[in-house]
Every structure is written in structure tokens, then in C-alpha cells.
Design a protein around this motif. Sequence first.
Motif, PDB file in Angstrom:
ATOM      1  N   VAL A  34       0.837  -1.206   0.000  1.00 52.18           N
ATOM      2  CA  VAL A  34       0.000   0.000   0.000  1.00 52.18           C
ATOM      3  C   VAL A  34       0.870   1.253   0.000  1.00 52.18           C
ATOM      4  CG1 VAL A  34      -1.732   1.307   1.315  1.00 52.18           C
ATOM      5  CG2 VAL A  34      -1.960  -1.169   1.059  1.00 52.18           C
ATOM      6  N   ASP A  35       1.957   1.247   0.733  1.00 52.33           N
ATOM      7  CA  ASP A  35       2.866   2.392   0.744  1.00 52.33           C
ATOM      8  C   ASP A  35       3.428   2.654  -0.653  1.00 52.33           C
ATOM      9  OD1 ASP A  35       2.468   2.711   3.465  1.00 52.33           O
ATOM     10  OD2 ASP A  35       4.356   1.730   4.047  1.00 52.33           O
ATOM     11  N   LYS A  36       3.721   1.596  -1.371  1.00 52.12           N
ATOM     12  CA  LYS A  36       4.350   1.731  -2.688  1.00 52.12           C
ATOM     13  C   LYS A  36       3.342   2.031  -3.802  1.00 52.12           C
ATOM     14  CE  LYS A  36       7.559  -0.686  -5.752  1.00 52.12           C
ATOM     15  NZ  LYS A  36       8.377  -1.884  -5.939  1.00 52.12           N
ATOM     16  N   PHE A  37       2.150   1.375  -3.751  1.00 48.20           N
ATOM     17  CA  PHE A  37       1.204   1.481  -4.867  1.00 48.20           C
ATOM     18  C   PHE A  37      -0.104   2.180  -4.512  1.00 48.20           C
ATOM     19  CE2 PHE A  37       3.653  -2.501  -5.581  1.00 48.20           C
ATOM     20  CZ  PHE A  37       4.354  -2.096  -6.699  1.00 48.20           C
ATOM     21  N   GLY A  38      -0.312   2.462  -3.241  1.00 50.80           N
ATOM     22  CA  GLY A  38      -1.576   3.054  -2.806  1.00 50.80           C
ATOM     23  C   GLY A  38      -2.625   1.966  -2.604  1.00 50.80           C
ATOM     24  N   PRO A  39      -3.796   2.354  -2.080  1.00 51.28           N
ATOM     25  CA  PRO A  39      -4.820   1.353  -1.775  1.00 51.28           C
ATOM     26  C   PRO A  39      -5.664   0.900  -2.977  1.00 51.28           C
ATOM     27  CG  PRO A  39      -5.553   3.504  -1.051  1.00 51.28           C
ATOM     28  CD  PRO A  39      -4.143   3.672  -1.544  1.00 51.28           C
ATOM     29  N   ASP A  40      -5.698   1.669  -4.046  1.00 48.02           N
ATOM     30  CA  ASP A  40      -6.588   1.337  -5.174  1.00 48.02           C
ATOM     31  C   ASP A  40      -6.384  -0.055  -5.764  1.00 48.02           C
ATOM     32  OD1 ASP A  40      -7.837   3.759  -4.820  1.00 48.02           O
ATOM     33  OD2 ASP A  40      -6.820   4.752  -6.500  1.00 48.02           O
ATOM     34  N   PRO A  41      -5.138  -0.498  -5.989  1.00 49.62           N
ATOM     35  CA  PRO A  41      -4.967  -1.846  -6.563  1.00 49.62           C
ATOM     36  C   PRO A  41      -5.464  -2.984  -5.670  1.00 49.62           C
ATOM     37  CG  PRO A  41      -2.939  -0.569  -6.785  1.00 49.62           C
ATOM     38  CD  PRO A  41      -3.849   0.207  -5.896  1.00 49.62           C
ATOM     39  N   LEU A  42      -5.642  -2.710  -4.375  1.00 42.94           N
ATOM     40  CA  LEU A  42      -6.134  -3.754  -3.471  1.00 42.94           C
ATOM     41  C   LEU A  42      -7.494  -4.286  -3.934  1.00 42.94           C
ATOM     42  CD1 LEU A  42      -5.398  -2.097   0.002  1.00 42.94           C
ATOM     43  CD2 LEU A  42      -4.139  -4.001  -1.051  1.00 42.94           C
ATOM     44  N   ALA A  43      -8.338  -3.406  -4.440  1.00 35.48           N
ATOM     45  CA  ALA A  43      -9.699  -3.788  -4.821  1.00 35.48           C
ATOM     46  C   ALA A  43      -9.743  -4.597  -6.112  1.00 35.48           C
ATOM     47  CB  ALA A  43     -10.569  -2.543  -4.965  1.00 35.48           C
ATOM     48  N   THR A  44      -8.701  -4.531  -6.918  1.00 38.53           N
ATOM     49  CA  THR A  44      -8.729  -5.233  -8.204  1.00 38.53           C
ATOM     50  C   THR A  44      -7.888  -6.503  -8.213  1.00 38.53           C
ATOM     51  OG1 THR A  44      -6.909  -3.864  -9.047  1.00 38.53           O
ATOM     52  CG2 THR A  44      -9.172  -3.114  -9.491  1.00 38.53           C
ATOM     53  N   ALA A  45      -7.139  -6.748  -7.169  1.00 41.87           N
ATOM     54  CA  ALA A  45      -6.275  -7.937  -7.114  1.00 41.87           C
ATOM     55  C   ALA A  45      -7.132  -9.201  -7.074  1.00 41.87           C
ATOM     56  CB  ALA A  45      -5.363  -7.870  -5.896  1.00 41.87           C
ATOM     57  N   ARG A  46      -6.855 -10.115  -7.997  1.00 40.33           N
ATOM     58  CA  ARG A  46      -7.561 -11.409  -8.062  1.00 40.33           C
ATOM     59  C   ARG A  46      -6.572 -12.482  -8.479  1.00 40.33           C
ATOM     60  NH1 ARG A  46     -13.564 -11.686  -7.767  1.00 40.33           N
ATOM     61  NH2 ARG A  46     -14.174  -9.531  -7.544  1.00 40.33           N
ATOM     62  N   ASP A  47      -6.749 -13.670  -7.912  1.00 46.08           N
ATOM     63  CA  ASP A  47      -5.924 -14.786  -8.360  1.00 46.08           C
ATOM     64  C   ASP A  47      -6.617 -15.494  -9.520  1.00 46.08           C
ATOM     65  OD1 ASP A  47      -7.873 -16.481  -7.276  1.00 46.08           O
ATOM     66  OD2 ASP A  47      -6.586 -17.296  -5.714  1.00 46.08           O
ATOM     67  N   ASP A  48      -6.053 -16.605  -9.972  1.00 43.56           N
ATOM     68  CA  ASP A  48      -6.614 -17.332 -11.126  1.00 43.56           C
ATOM     69  C   ASP A  48      -8.014 -17.874 -10.858  1.00 43.56           C
ATOM     70  OD1 ASP A  48      -4.278 -16.830 -12.532  1.00 43.56           O
ATOM     71  OD2 ASP A  48      -3.399 -18.788 -12.096  1.00 43.56           O
ATOM     72  N   ASN A  49      -8.389 -18.008  -9.593  1.00 42.94           N
ATOM     73  CA  ASN A  49      -9.721 -18.508  -9.232  1.00 42.94           C
ATOM     74  C   ASN A  49     -10.696 -17.387  -8.875  1.00 42.94           C
ATOM     75  OD1 ASN A  49      -9.077 -21.320  -9.495  1.00 42.94           O
ATOM     76  ND2 ASN A  49      -7.896 -21.116  -7.617  1.00 42.94           N
ATOM     77  N   GLY A  50     -10.263 -16.147  -9.097  1.00 41.30           N
ATOM     78  CA  GLY A  50     -11.136 -15.011  -8.835  1.00 41.30           C
ATOM     79  C   GLY A  50     -11.167 -14.571  -7.386  1.00 41.30           C
ATOM     80  N   ASN A  51     -10.274 -15.078  -6.561  1.00 46.27           N
ATOM     81  CA  ASN A  51     -10.243 -14.714  -5.149  1.00 46.27           C
ATOM     82  C   ASN A  51      -9.612 -13.340  -4.962  1.00 46.27           C
ATOM     83  OD1 ASN A  51     -11.321 -17.205  -4.094  1.00 46.27           O
ATOM     84  ND2 ASN A  51      -9.397 -18.123  -4.777  1.00 46.27           N
TER      85      ASN A  51
END
Length: 194
Positions: free
Chosen positions: A30-47
Motif C-alpha cells: 500500500v505504501d508503494k502502490f496506494g490502496p486502489d490496486p487492493l480492490a482489483t487484485a484477483r488470483d486465477d480462481n477469482g479470489n
Amino acid sequence: MSLSTPTQEDMEELLLSCRYGDLEDIQQFVDKFGPDPLATARDDNGNTVLHMVAGNGHTDALDYLMPLLPASLLAARNNAGSTPLHWAALNSHLAVAQKLVQLPGGPGVDLIDIKNEAGRSPLGEAETVGWEEGAKWFVEVMNLDEKAKGEEELHPAEGLENVEVEIEDAEGQVARMTLGQKPTSSASESNRTT
């Protein structure tokens, strides 16, 4: 100062950090990229990140992430249709389940009614794995008012008295019945004293 954009590898590392509850690594992301990418992170199973922390019972990581994420992510479904609450229930994590349901501004108890592709709600998952404590808590807090779920109360139709119905069985026998007949009192009933 502008934040850099995470690579696919950065996102995979974030999801692993959430899976293993590595709060320090999550904070560094979060310090490096901010909080926005947290909401879009998904693994191959959509988790999502919430699936990872909820499924593994990491309450400290959950406490850190929840204020940074949109409340809608609580109801996010993976490829099997399961939400983070399904995973918390499947793995018997009561503190996590309570935090997910009780988040102010979140979907709340409606999360308990979401069914996955297997047709099970988080309550159903808790029952499937024999997690009595969680199942009991879900029942205590869930919305049991059927009218609130949009279901209409059933009323008998009016004007449907003495409707004749014929039913034919597989052998060709026909049975006749009358629906809506008012019961008549028999002689023995009328002779009873009260």
C-alpha cells in the motif's frame, strides 16, 4: 509523489501476503502502490484479498484492509460464486465472519443470504463443515423476516369454492375431488354438548 503501478508479479505477491497474513508486506504494498490496486487484485480462481485473509483467519490483516477497500468487495464472488464470508465460514473463523458482517456501511447480514455455485450460503457452508458456533451466530443475526426479503404472504384465492378436479393415474384410474368445499357438521358433532 506519484505512485507506481503494480506488475502482475506484485499483485500475486500481495495475494500471497494476504493468504499468509503478512501484514508488514501488505502495508509495504500500500505504501508503494496506494490502496486502489487492493480492490482489483484477483488470483486465477477469482479470489480477492478479502477471500485470502477471511479464509485464513487473519483478523489483523482484515482490520488493516477493510477501511482501504470499497464495501462492495465484501460481496465479491470468486469463480465458484463464494464470497469472503463463505470462506470464513468454511474454515470456521468467527471473528472474521463477524467483522465482515458488521462492517459499518457494508452489506451487513445480507451477506449471509448469498449462495455460491453449489447453492450454499455461508450459513450452509458452516453447517456442512459442522461449525455449530458459526451457524448459531449466523442464525442469531440474520434477517429472518421473510417479508423483508420481498416474499409475499400467501392468501387463499377468493371465489374458488367447489372446484371439481379429475386426476388420472398411470393405470388410467380417475379420481374426482372437490376443492374448496366447506366442511359440514355431522349429526354426531351437532349432538355434542360443550
